[in-house]
Write a protein that holds these residues in place. Structure first.
Motif, PDB file in Angstrom:
ATOM      1  N   SER A  96       0.820  -1.219   0.000  1.00 14.05           N
ATOM      2  CA  SER A  96       0.000   0.000   0.000  1.00 14.05           C
ATOM      3  C   SER A  96       0.850   1.264   0.000  1.00 14.05           C
ATOM      4  CB  SER A  96      -0.925   0.020   1.212  1.00 14.05           C
ATOM      5  OG  SER A  96      -1.864  -1.004   1.128  1.00 14.05           O
ATOM      6  N   LEU A  97       1.911   1.262   0.812  1.00  6.27           N
ATOM      7  CA  LEU A  97       2.790   2.432   0.871  1.00  6.27           C
ATOM      8  C   LEU A  97       3.446   2.704  -0.478  1.00  6.27           C
ATOM      9  CD1 LEU A  97       4.495   1.719   4.304  1.00  6.27           C
ATOM     10  CD2 LEU A  97       3.060   3.707   3.772  1.00  6.27           C
ATOM     11  N   VAL A  98       3.895   1.658  -1.126  1.00  5.85           N
ATOM     12  CA  VAL A  98       4.556   1.827  -2.423  1.00  5.85           C
ATOM     13  C   VAL A  98       3.529   2.169  -3.506  1.00  5.85           C
ATOM     14  CG1 VAL A  98       5.909   0.643  -4.200  1.00  5.85           C
ATOM     15  CG2 VAL A  98       6.511   0.391  -1.789  1.00  5.85           C
ATOM     16  N   ALA A  99       2.388   1.510  -3.507  1.00  9.29           N
ATOM     17  CA  ALA A  99       1.354   1.782  -4.511  1.00  9.29           C
ATOM     18  C   ALA A  99       0.838   3.214  -4.417  1.00  9.29           C
ATOM     19  CB  ALA A  99       0.205   0.789  -4.362  1.00  9.29           C
ATOM     20  N   ALA A 100       0.796   3.770  -3.219  1.00  7.46           N
ATOM     21  CA  ALA A 100       0.326   5.142  -3.029  1.00  7.46           C
ATOM     22  C   ALA A 100       1.215   6.159  -3.727  1.00  7.46           C
ATOM     23  CB  ALA A 100       0.237   5.462  -1.542  1.00  7.46           C
ATOM     24  N   ARG A 101       2.461   5.790  -4.004  1.00 12.60           N
ATOM     25  CA  ARG A 101       3.395   6.704  -4.668  1.00 12.60           C
ATOM     26  C   ARG A 101       3.357   6.587  -6.185  1.00 12.60           C
ATOM     27  NH1 ARG A 101       8.158   8.697  -1.514  1.00 12.60           N
ATOM     28  NH2 ARG A 101       8.115   9.875  -3.428  1.00 12.60           N
ATOM     29  N   LEU A 102       2.563   5.657  -6.696  1.00  9.74           N
ATOM     30  CA  LEU A 102       2.404   5.524  -8.139  1.00  9.74           C
ATOM     31  C   LEU A 102       1.501   6.638  -8.658  1.00  9.74           C
ATOM     32  CD1 LEU A 102       1.748   1.669  -8.350  1.00  9.74           C
ATOM     33  CD2 LEU A 102       3.907   2.857  -8.796  1.00  9.74           C
TER      34      LEU A 102
END
Length: 113
Positions: A96-102
């Protein structure tokens, strides 16, 4: 927890992909960005929130991941000692943390929007 169980948990996350990099490490990504790594030594590293990072390092559950600590990555050396339910939550959070930066377009393409 086995490497196969870790793989299954990571790949069950939406838009997750797997590649083998850096001489044999299992690298899990979402939208081309890494959210977890199972290294050759048998341990696992993953992205954590600021609060989880501080709590897990302070409690001794994990240590700052080499080369990635400034980005709030944790390392756990003994995969066998990790409870699968705990790992499921940590991987979901890392994802979730990484996907939020997409970008919005990338999230939409991956079915995350």
């Amino acid at each position: 927890m086995t490497p196969q169980a870790l793989h299954a948990l990571a790949m069950a996350l939406p838009g997750a992909s797997h590649v083998v990099q850096w001489g044999g490490s299992d690298v899990y990504k979402v939208g081309g960005r890494i959210f977890a790594i199972r290294g050759l030594g048998g341990g696992v590293s993953f992205k954590a929130s600021d609060i989880a990072y501080a709590a897990m390092v302070e409690s001794g559950m994990a240590r700052p991941a080499p080369y990635l600590a400034r980005a709030k990555w944790l390392a756990m050396e003994d995969l066998d000692a990790i409870d699968p339910e705990d790992m499921k939550g940590w991987l979901a959070s890392a994802h979730s943390l990484v996907a939020a930066r997409l970008t919005r377009a990338q999230r939409k393409t991956l079915g995350l929007a």
